[in-house]
Enzyme design. Structure first.
Site, PDB file in Angstrom:
ATOM      1  N   GLU B  51       0.808  -1.222   0.000  1.00 28.00           N
ATOM      2  CA  GLU B  51       0.000   0.000   0.000  1.00 28.00           C
ATOM      3  C   GLU B  51       0.840   1.270   0.000  1.00 28.00           C
ATOM      4  O   GLU B  51       0.443   2.299  -0.529  1.00 28.00           O
ATOM      5  CB  GLU B  51      -0.968   0.024   1.185  1.00 28.00           C
ATOM      6  CG  GLU B  51      -2.143  -0.942   1.046  1.00 28.00           C
ATOM      7  CD  GLU B  51      -1.815  -2.340   1.556  1.00 28.00           C
ATOM      8  OE1 GLU B  51      -0.633  -2.619   1.861  1.00 28.00           O
ATOM      9  OE2 GLU B  51      -2.757  -3.171   1.640  1.00 28.00           O
ATOM     10  N   PHE B 113     -12.466  -6.822  13.519  1.00 30.98           N
ATOM     11  CA  PHE B 113     -11.389  -7.355  12.700  1.00 30.98           C
ATOM     12  C   PHE B 113     -10.883  -6.290  11.723  1.00 30.98           C
ATOM     13  O   PHE B 113     -11.662  -5.669  11.022  1.00 30.98           O
ATOM     14  CB  PHE B 113     -11.890  -8.583  11.925  1.00 30.98           C
ATOM     15  CG  PHE B 113     -10.857  -9.138  10.980  1.00 30.98           C
ATOM     16  CD1 PHE B 113      -9.660  -9.643  11.463  1.00 30.98           C
ATOM     17  CD2 PHE B 113     -11.088  -9.131   9.616  1.00 30.98           C
ATOM     18  CE1 PHE B 113      -8.698 -10.132  10.587  1.00 30.98           C
ATOM     19  CE2 PHE B 113     -10.140  -9.629   8.739  1.00 30.98           C
ATOM     20  CZ  PHE B 113      -8.936 -10.124   9.225  1.00 30.98           C
ATOM     21  N   GLN B 114      -9.598  -6.070  11.714  1.00 21.78           N
ATOM     22  CA  GLN B 114      -8.943  -5.078  10.855  1.00 21.78           C
ATOM     23  C   GLN B 114      -9.496  -3.672  11.046  1.00 21.78           C
ATOM     24  O   GLN B 114      -9.612  -2.901  10.096  1.00 21.78           O
ATOM     25  CB  GLN B 114      -9.000  -5.506   9.389  1.00 21.78           C
ATOM     26  CG  GLN B 114      -8.211  -6.805   9.162  1.00 21.78           C
ATOM     27  CD  GLN B 114      -7.919  -7.071   7.707  1.00 21.78           C
ATOM     28  OE1 GLN B 114      -8.730  -6.776   6.834  1.00 21.78           O
ATOM     29  NE2 GLN B 114      -6.753  -7.659   7.444  1.00 21.78           N
ATOM     30  N   LYS B 163     -17.743  -0.304   5.511  1.00 25.83           N
ATOM     31  CA  LYS B 163     -18.167  -1.248   4.485  1.00 25.83           C
ATOM     32  C   LYS B 163     -19.665  -1.154   4.190  1.00 25.83           C
ATOM     33  O   LYS B 163     -20.088  -1.235   3.033  1.00 25.83           O
ATOM     34  CB  LYS B 163     -17.807  -2.675   4.923  1.00 25.83           C
ATOM     35  CG  LYS B 163     -17.977  -3.684   3.814  1.00 25.83           C
ATOM     36  CD  LYS B 163     -17.373  -5.029   4.155  1.00 25.83           C
ATOM     37  CE  LYS B 163     -17.516  -5.985   2.972  1.00 25.83           C
ATOM     38  NZ  LYS B 163     -16.951  -7.304   3.258  1.00 25.83           N
ATOM     39  N   MET B 478      24.461   8.294   2.593  1.00 29.54           N
ATOM     40  CA  MET B 478      24.244   9.596   3.224  1.00 29.54           C
ATOM     41  C   MET B 478      24.516   9.515   4.729  1.00 29.54           C
ATOM     42  O   MET B 478      25.098  10.433   5.309  1.00 29.54           O
ATOM     43  CB  MET B 478      22.810  10.055   2.954  1.00 29.54           C
ATOM     44  CG  MET B 478      22.473  11.416   3.492  1.00 29.54           C
ATOM     45  SD  MET B 478      23.546  12.678   2.794  1.00 29.54           S
ATOM     46  CE  MET B 478      22.504  13.380   1.544  1.00 29.54           C
TER      47      MET B 478
HETATM   48  C1  LIG Z   1      18.651  14.168   2.127  1.00 31.58           C
HETATM   49  C2  LIG Z   1      17.972  15.486   1.904  1.00 31.58           C
HETATM   50  C3  LIG Z   1      18.741  16.628   1.731  1.00 31.58           C
HETATM   51  C4  LIG Z   1      18.134  17.842   1.459  1.00 31.58           C
HETATM   52  N1  LIG Z   1      18.923  18.941   1.192  1.00 31.58           N
HETATM   53  C5  LIG Z   1      18.351  20.065   0.718  1.00 31.58           C
HETATM   54  C6  LIG Z   1      19.137  21.171   0.240  1.00 31.58           C
HETATM   55  O1  LIG Z   1      20.354  21.142   0.258  1.00 31.58           O
HETATM   56  N2  LIG Z   1      18.484  22.247  -0.256  1.00 31.58           N
HETATM   57  C7  LIG Z   1      17.115  22.314  -0.314  1.00 31.58           C
HETATM   58  O2  LIG Z   1      16.583  23.304  -0.819  1.00 31.58           O
HETATM   59  N3  LIG Z   1      16.349  21.325   0.163  1.00 31.58           N
HETATM   60  C8  LIG Z   1      16.943  20.193   0.655  1.00 31.58           C
HETATM   61  N4  LIG Z   1      16.131  19.162   1.072  1.00 31.58           N
HETATM   62  C9  LIG Z   1      14.669  19.310   1.004  1.00 31.58           C
HETATM   63  C10 LIG Z   1      14.093  19.998   2.226  1.00 31.58           C
HETATM   64  O3  LIG Z   1      13.966  19.057   3.262  1.00 31.58           O
HETATM   65  C11 LIG Z   1      12.701  20.605   1.916  1.00 31.58           C
HETATM   66  O4  LIG Z   1      11.848  19.612   1.422  1.00 31.58           O
HETATM   67  C12 LIG Z   1      12.756  21.706   0.876  1.00 31.58           C
HETATM   68  O5  LIG Z   1      13.809  22.589   1.132  1.00 31.58           O
HETATM   69  C13 LIG Z   1      11.445  22.473   0.877  1.00 31.58           C
HETATM   70  O6  LIG Z   1      11.295  23.120  -0.333  1.00 31.58           O
HETATM   71  P1  LIG Z   1      10.387  24.405  -0.493  1.00 31.58           P
HETATM   72  O7  LIG Z   1      10.804  25.466   0.446  1.00 31.58           O
HETATM   73  O8  LIG Z   1      10.403  24.712  -1.944  1.00 31.58           O
HETATM   74  O9  LIG Z   1       8.959  23.983   0.026  1.00 31.58           O
HETATM   75  P2  LIG Z   1       7.834  22.962  -0.431  1.00 31.58           P
HETATM   76  O10 LIG Z   1       7.809  21.855   0.546  1.00 31.58           O
HETATM   77  O11 LIG Z   1       7.885  22.637  -1.858  1.00 31.58           O
HETATM   78  O12 LIG Z   1       6.576  23.864  -0.063  1.00 31.58           O
HETATM   79  C14 LIG Z   1       5.962  24.668  -0.993  1.00 31.58           C
HETATM   80  C15 LIG Z   1       5.641  26.035  -0.427  1.00 31.58           C
HETATM   81  O13 LIG Z   1       4.922  26.716  -1.446  1.00 31.58           O
HETATM   82  C16 LIG Z   1       3.670  27.131  -0.952  1.00 31.58           C
HETATM   83  N5  LIG Z   1       2.667  27.031  -2.007  1.00 31.58           N
HETATM   84  C17 LIG Z   1       1.969  25.958  -2.422  1.00 31.58           C
HETATM   85  N6  LIG Z   1       1.128  26.292  -3.414  1.00 31.58           N
HETATM   86  C18 LIG Z   1       1.304  27.606  -3.635  1.00 31.58           C
HETATM   87  C19 LIG Z   1       0.713  28.548  -4.522  1.00 31.58           C
HETATM   88  N7  LIG Z   1      -0.262  28.206  -5.393  1.00 31.58           N
HETATM   89  N8  LIG Z   1       1.134  29.831  -4.478  1.00 31.58           N
HETATM   90  C20 LIG Z   1       2.076  30.227  -3.572  1.00 31.58           C
HETATM   91  N9  LIG Z   1       2.663  29.384  -2.711  1.00 31.58           N
HETATM   92  C21 LIG Z   1       2.284  28.089  -2.743  1.00 31.58           C
HETATM   93  C22 LIG Z   1       3.368  26.225   0.217  1.00 31.58           C
HETATM   94  O14 LIG Z   1       2.459  26.850   1.104  1.00 31.58           O
HETATM   95  C23 LIG Z   1       4.758  26.006   0.810  1.00 31.58           C
HETATM   96  O15 LIG Z   1       5.104  27.053   1.680  1.00 31.58           O
HETATM   97  C24 LIG Z   1      16.723  17.938   1.399  1.00 31.58           C
HETATM   98  C25 LIG Z   1      15.959  16.798   1.618  1.00 31.58           C
HETATM   99  C26 LIG Z   1      16.566  15.572   1.840  1.00 31.58           C
HETATM  100  C27 LIG Z   1      15.704  14.366   2.020  1.00 31.58           C
HETATM  101  C1  LIG Z   2      12.414   5.245   5.370  1.00 30.37           C
HETATM  102  C2  LIG Z   2      13.692   5.890   5.753  1.00 30.37           C
HETATM  103  N1  LIG Z   2      14.484   5.332   6.699  1.00 30.37           N
HETATM  104  C3  LIG Z   2      15.656   5.924   7.034  1.00 30.37           C
HETATM  105  C4  LIG Z   2      16.053   7.095   6.456  1.00 30.37           C
HETATM  106  C5  LIG Z   2      17.379   7.755   6.856  1.00 30.37           C
HETATM  107  N2  LIG Z   2      18.290   7.794   5.712  1.00 30.37           N
HETATM  108  C6  LIG Z   2      18.454   8.894   4.947  1.00 30.37           C
HETATM  109  S1  LIG Z   2      19.499   8.668   3.670  1.00 30.37           S
HETATM  110  C7  LIG Z   2      19.797   7.073   4.129  1.00 30.37           C
HETATM  111  C8  LIG Z   2      20.729   6.203   3.346  1.00 30.37           C
HETATM  112  C9  LIG Z   2      20.269   5.955   1.977  1.00 30.37           C
HETATM  113  O1  LIG Z   2      21.068   4.961   1.430  1.00 30.37           O
HETATM  114  P1  LIG Z   2      20.998   4.602  -0.109  1.00 30.37           P
HETATM  115  O2  LIG Z   2      19.608   4.461  -0.557  1.00 30.37           O
HETATM  116  O3  LIG Z   2      21.877   3.436  -0.357  1.00 30.37           O
HETATM  117  O4  LIG Z   2      21.559   5.885  -0.827  1.00 30.37           O
HETATM  118  P2  LIG Z   2      22.997   6.587  -0.799  1.00 30.37           P
HETATM  119  O5  LIG Z   2      22.951   7.602   0.296  1.00 30.37           O
HETATM  120  O6  LIG Z   2      24.032   5.529  -0.546  1.00 30.37           O
HETATM  121  O7  LIG Z   2      23.090   7.216  -2.124  1.00 30.37           O
HETATM  122  C10 LIG Z   2      19.068   6.750   5.282  1.00 30.37           C
HETATM  123  C11 LIG Z   2      19.142   5.458   5.967  1.00 30.37           C
HETATM  124  C12 LIG Z   2      15.178   7.645   5.499  1.00 30.37           C
HETATM  125  N3  LIG Z   2      15.441   8.809   4.898  1.00 30.37           N
HETATM  126  N4  LIG Z   2      14.034   7.027   5.160  1.00 30.37           N
END
Ligand SMILES: Cc1cc2nc3c(=O)[nH]c(=O)nc-3n(C[C@H](O)[C@H](O)[C@H](O)COP(=O)(O)OP(=O)(O)OC[C@H]3O[C@@H](n4cnc5c(N)ncnc54)[C@H](O)[C@@H]3O)c2cc1C
Ligand SMILES: Cc1ncc(C[n+]2csc(CCOP(=O)(O)OP(=O)(O)O)c2C)c(N)n1
Lengths: 167, 581
Positions: B51, B113-114, B163, B478
Site C-alpha cells: 500500500e 477485525f482489521q 463497508k 548519506m
Molecule cells: C537528504 C535530503 C537533503 C536535502 N537537502 C536540501 C538542500 O540542500 N536544499 C534544499 O533546498 N532542500 C533540501 N532538502 C529538502 C528539504 O527538506 C525541503 O523539502 C525543501 O527545502 C522544501 O522546499 P520548499 O521550500 O520549496 O517547500 P515545499 O515543501 O515545496 O513547499 C511549498 C511552499 O509553497 C507554498 N505554495 C503551495 N502552493 C502555492 C501557490 N499556489 N502559491 C504560492 N505558494 C504556494 C506552500 O504553502 C509552501 O510554503 C533535502 C531533503 C533531503 C531528504
Molecule cells: C524510510 C527511511 N528510513 C531511514 C532514512 C534515513 N536515511 C536517509 S538517507 C539514508 C541512506 C540511503 O542509502 P541509499 O539508498 O543506499 O543511498 P545513498 O545515500 O548511498 O546514495 C538513510 C538510511 C530515510 N530517509 N528514510
C-alpha cells in the site's frame, strides 16, 4: 518580544465529529500550550464554539492563530485578548464546613458573589463565576485544609460592544 | 429514481472528477468497491504490491501530471501501510485523495477485525479527512475532498468508508460545485503589498530570488521566468523547486541549502533584498536561523499564511498564489516602466561570477572507479536533459539534483520534506503512467531501492518501462557520510553486506538487468538501456564507496560556512549543530 502573554482565543468551528480533536492535536503536535479549553454547540447547531487559553510570545501566538485558521473545520476565530472582552469561568468547590468554618465559609462565598448549592453537616458546595483571577483569589482566601475538591470549567469569553463573531 | 450502491456512487464520482488512473490494494472492507471497479473500464486501477507504493505511485502521478492522485486501500493494515505515503505527500504538499475501507459503522469502536482509527491515525498528516457514516453524504464528501486536496496549498485528503456505506443504496447526485464556508484560500495578492514589494525589489543593490515547490505546484513557472528575466536578477531554487526556472539559463545559480552551490548560498548570505516565492524556509535551506540572510529585507509570496514568518520573520508578506501575484508584479513593473539599478546589478553579477568560478560542483573523476556524479552527468547527456527523473533518498538524490539540470517543471520528482527512502521506484511508475511516451528514470541507491523493490512486479504487470539507475556504493551512503564527518568514521550499521545480485533480481521479475563496473562502460550502458524503449532496465552501477556529497553546510553553520570537496578539512561541528543533525 519574548514575554509570554496569556491569550484567550475564541473559535467558531463546524460542529463535526472530530473537530475538537483537530484542535487538541494541533496543539500537542506543534508543542503549543493549552491552559484551558471549553467547547459547546452554539445557537446554530451546525457550529461549535471553542474557547481556549494559551500563552506564548507574539510570534508563537501568530503561528497558533494561522495554524488554527488553516484547519478546514475552523470557520472563524478571534483573539479576544486583543479586544475589550468579557471573560468568565465557572468554579465548583467543595469545602469542609464544620463548627466555626460554616459561618466563615458562607461569608467568604458571599463576598465573592458565590452561591452555596449543596449543604451537608460537614461540607458546602459553592458555585463561583468570574474572571479566572477572581476564582484564584477565592481559592487563596479559603484555608487550604478546608478545600476538598475543585472543578473549574476553563475560561470562556465574548467581545464587548456591538461586534459579534458569526459564520 | 435510480438507486445504486455506495461503491457504484464512488466510482461514478471518480469518473466525474476525471480520474483516469488510480492505485490500490484490495481487502475485505473494500470488496464492494473493487466489485464496482470490475464492472467498468474507464478508470484504470493499478494493483501495487504494497500500500505504501500505491500512495507513492499516486503521488508520482500527481507530481508529473499536476492532477490529483487517487489511491484506495483496505482497512487496518492497508491503511497503516499507506500512512508513510500519506505523510510524504503531506510534507511536500501534493494533492491526493485517498480512500480507505473501514469496518461497518455498527462495529466501529469495537476492536473489530482489521479496525484502526484511520481518521485519528492520519489526522496529523493530512490536509483534511472524513469518515462517511451516511450514504447520503458520500458524493458530496468526494467532491469536497477533491476540492480541498487540489486548491490552496495542496495536500492529501483521506476518506474513510465503512463497508456498509459501500453497499447501502441511494440516489446518485454529484454536486457541480462545493462551497465551504470555512475554507476559502486567498489567490489574489493584496495590491498594496504587491506595490510595496515591487518598490523594495527594484531598490535592491544585491537582489536574490529564492523559489520553491510552490511555483511548481501552482504551475507558475511561466510567470516566474518572465519576472526573473524582466528583472535580470540571480535565481536559486530549493530542492523542491528545481525545474521551475530553467537550470541551463545563465541567471540560474544552482540549488541552495545544505548541499546547494557555493554561489547560491553566498548570494543568499550577501543579498540585500530576498524575494522568496512559494518556498517555506526549511531548515535544510536556512541553516542556523540567526545566520540566515543577515543583511536582507525579505519579500515572501505564499498561499499559506502559516508558511509566512514561521521560521524567518519577513518584511513584506504577500498571501496569494504564485501565478496571480507574479502577474500583478509584472504588470506594475511594465506599466510604470520601472527599471532595476543597472549599475548595482552589474557589480552584483561580477561578484556572483567570482563565486561561480570556485566551481563548487567540481569533482575529481577517475578512470578506474565509477564516480556517482559522473553517472548522473552521463544520464543527463544520454537523455538530452529531457527525461523525467524520480529519486529515492540519500546521496544519490543530491547528486541527481546537482548534476541533472532540470529545464522544465514537473521533470524532477523527489521526496523532500519527509525524505522517504522507497519513494523513487513507485513514483517513477506513477510518472510513467501519466506520461507513457516520455523517458522516466529512477535514480536510487542500494539501500533505498530495497525498500520498495516488490514494485518491479507491478511494473511488469502494467508495463511501465522505466530505467532504474542504482548508484550502488554498498553503504547507506548519506548516513555513512555523516558518520565519517561527525562521528569519527564509526560506521555504525551503514554497511550493507550481502546485497542481492540486482541483475538476477531484475531478471527474476521479468526485466533487464545490467551491472556496470567501469567508468568507460557507463555511457554505453545508459545508451543501450534507453534504446530499450519498452523494457524496464535495472542499471546497477558499482560506484566509489567513499564518495561524499559536496558542497555541504554542516548543521548549525551559516550559509557562508560551506565545506567544499577536497579543499576543506572537515571540522567537527559544534554541539549546537549536533543537536540539529
Ligand atoms: C537528504 C535530503 C537533503 C536535502 N537537502 C536540501 C538542500 O540542500 N536544499 C534544499 O533546498 N532542500 C533540501 N532538502 C529538502 C528539504 O527538506 C525541503 O523539502 C525543501 O527545502 C522544501 O522546499 P520548499 O521550500 O520549496 O517547500 P515545499 O515543501 O515545496 O513547499 C511549498 C511552499 O509553497 C507554498 N505554495 C503551495 N502552493 C502555492 C501557490 N499556489 N502559491 C504560492 N505558494 C504556494 C506552500 O504553502 C509552501 O510554503 C533535502 C531533503 C533531503 C531528504
Ligand atoms: C524510510 C527511511 N528510513 C531511514 C532514512 C534515513 N536515511 C536517509 S538517507 C539514508 C541512506 C540511503 O542509502 P541509499 O539508498 O543506499 O543511498 P545513498 O545515500 O548511498 O546514495 C538513510 C538510511 C530515510 N530517509 N528514510
Amino acid at each position: 518580544m519574548n514575554n509570554n502573554n496569556r491569550h484567550l482565543i475564541s473559535i467558531l468551528m463546524e460542529n463535526e465529529a472530530g473537530a475538537l480533536s483537530r484542535v487538541a492535536n494541533l496543539f500537542s503536535a506543534r508543542g503549543y500550550n493549552i491552559e484551558s479549553l471549553t467547547v459547546a454547540p452554539t445557537d446554530d447547531p451546525t457550529l461549535s464554539r471553542l474557547t481556549l487559553v494559551t500563552n506564548g510570545n507574539e510570534q508563537i501566538i501568530e503561528q497558533i492563530v494561522k495554524q488554527l485558521n488553516k484547519l478546514i473545520d475552523v470557520v472563524k476565530l478571534v483573539d479576544l485578548s486583543e479586544t475589550d472582552a468579557i471573560e468568565r469561568e465557572l468554579m465548583l468547590i467543595k469545602t469542609k464546613a464544620v463548627g466555626e468554618q460554616r459561618a466563615e465559609m458562607k461569608r467568604l462565598a458571599e463576598i465573592f458573589d458565590g452561591h452555596i448549592l449543596d449543604v451537608t453537616d460537614a461540607t458546602y458546595t459553592i458555585e463561583l463565576t468570574g474572571r479566572s483571577e477572581k476564582l484564584d483569589n477565592f481559592l487563596n482566601a479559603v484555608e487550604k485544609d478546608a478545600v476538598l475538591e475543585v472543578v473549574r470549567s476553563g475560561t470562556t469569553g465574548i467581545a464587548r460592544g456591538q461586534k459579534s463573531l458569526h459564520a | 429514481m435510480e438507486l445504486i450502491t455506495g461503491a457504484e456512487i464512488l466510482v461514478r464520482c471518480l469518473k466525474e472528477e476525471g480520474v483516469e488512473c488510480m492505485f490500490g490494494y484490495p481487502g475485505g472492507a473494500v470488496l464492494h468497491i473493487y466489485d464496482a471497479l470490475y464492472a467498468q473500464d474507464d478508470i484504470k486501477h493499478v494493483l501495487v504490491r504494497h500500500e505504501q507504493a500505491a500512495l507513492h505511485a499516486a503521488d508520482g502521478y500527481a507530481r508529473a501530471s499536476g492532477k490529483t492522485g487517487v489511491a484506495l486501500v483496505t482497512s487496518g493494515p492497508g491503511l497503516t501501510n499507506a500512512v508513510t505515503g500519506i505523510a510524504n505527500a503531506y510534507m511536500d504538499s501534493i494533492p491526493l485523495v485517498v480512500f480507505s475501507g473501514q469496518v461497518p459503522t455498527a462495529l466501529i469502536g469495537n476492536d473489530a477485525f482489521q479496525e484502526v482509527d484511520a481518521v485519528g491515525i492520519t489526522r496529523p498528516c493530512v490536509k483534511h479527512n472524513f469518515l462517511v457514516r451516511d450514504i447520503k453524504q458520500l458524493a458530496e464528501t468526494v467532491k469536497k475532498a477533491f476540492y480541498i486536496a487540489s486548491t490552496g496549498r495542496p495536500g492529501p485528503v483521506l476518506i474513510d468508508l465503512p463497508k456498509d456505506v459501500t453497499i447501502t443504496k441511494a440516489e446518485y447526485h454529484y454536486p457541480k460545485k462545493v462551497k465551504l464556508r470555512s475554507y476559502n484560500p486567498t489567490v489574489k495578492g493584496h495590491a498594496g503589498q504587491i506595490r510595496k514589494a515591487v518598490d523594495l525589489i527594484l531598490s535592491a543593490k544585491r537582489p536574490m530570488l529564492y523559489t520553491g515547490g510552490g511555483v511548481i505546484l501552482s504551475d507558475g513557472s511561466p510567470e516566474l521566468v518572465e519576472l526573473t528575466q524582466l528583472l535580470g536578477y540571480p535565481i536559486t531554487n530549493t530542492l523542491m523547486g528545481l525545474g521551475a526556472y530553467p537550470a541551463t539559463d545563465h541567471q540560474f545559480i544552482g540549488m541552495l541549502g545544505m548541499h546547494g552551490t557555493y554561489e547560491a548560498n553566498m548570494a543568499m548570505h550577501e543579498c540585500d533584498v530576498l524575494i522568496a516565492i512559494g518556498a517555506r524556509f526549511d531548515d535544510r535551506v536556512t541553516g542556523k536561523i540567526d545566520k540566515f540572510c543577515p543583511t536582507a529585507k525579505i519579500v515572501h509570496v505564499d498561499i499559506d499564511p502559516s508558511s509566512i514568518s514561521k521560521n524567518v520573520q519577513v518584511d513584506i508578506p504577500i498571501v496569494g498564489s504564485v501565478p496571480s501575484v507574479l502577474r500583478a508584479m509584472i504588470s506594475v513593473i511594465r506599466d510604470e516602466k520601472l527599471k532595476p539599478d543597472a549599475e548595482a546589478l552589474a557589480s552584483w553579477w561580477r561578484q556572483i561570477d567570482e563565486w561561480r568560478d570556485v566551481k563548487s560542483l567540481h569533482y575529481k573523476n577517475s578512470d578506474t572507479v565509477i564516480k556517482p556524479q559522473y553517472v548522473i552527468q552521463k544520464l543527463y547527456q544520454v537523455t538530452e536533459g529531457k527525461a523525467i527523473i524520480t529519486s529515492d533518498v540519500g546521496q544519490h538524490q543530491m547528486w541527481a539534483a546537482q548534476y541533472y539540470h532540470f529545464d522544465r517543471p514537473r521533470q524532477w520528482i523527489n521526496s523532500g520534506g519527509l525524505g522517504t527512502m522507497g519513494f523513487g521506484l513507485p513514483a517513477a511508475m506513477g510518472a510513467k503512467l501519466a506520461f507513457p511516451d516520455q523517458d522516466v528514470a529512477c535514480v536510487t541507491g542500494d539501500g533505498s531501492i530495497q525498500m520498495m523493490l516488490q514494485e518491479l512486479s507491478t511494473m511488469k504487470q502494467y508495463h511501465t518501462p522505466v530505467k532504474i539507475v542504482n548508484l550502488n556504493n554498498g553503504y547507506l551512503g548519506m548516513v555513512r557520510q555523516w558518520q565519517e564527518f561527525f562521528y569519527q568514521k564509526r560506521y555504525s550499521m551503514t554497511y550493507l553486506e550481502a546485497l542481492p545480485n540486482f541483475v538476477m533480481l531484475a531478471e527474476a521479475y521479468g526485466h533487464v538487468g545490467m551491472r556496470i563496473e567501469k567508468p568507460g562502460d557507463v555511457e554505453g550502458a545508459l545508451r543501450e538501456a534507453f534504446a530499450m524503449k519498452d523494457r524496464t532496465v535495472f542499471l546497477d552501477f558499482i560506484t566509489d564507496q567513499s564518495e561524499n556529497v559536496f558542497p555541504m553546510i554542516p548543521s548549525g553553520g551559516g550559509q557562508n560556512e560551506m565545506l567544499l570537496a577536497e579543499r576543506d578539512e572537515m571540522v567537527s561541528t559544534h554541539d549546537e549543530g549536533m543537536v540539529l543533525l
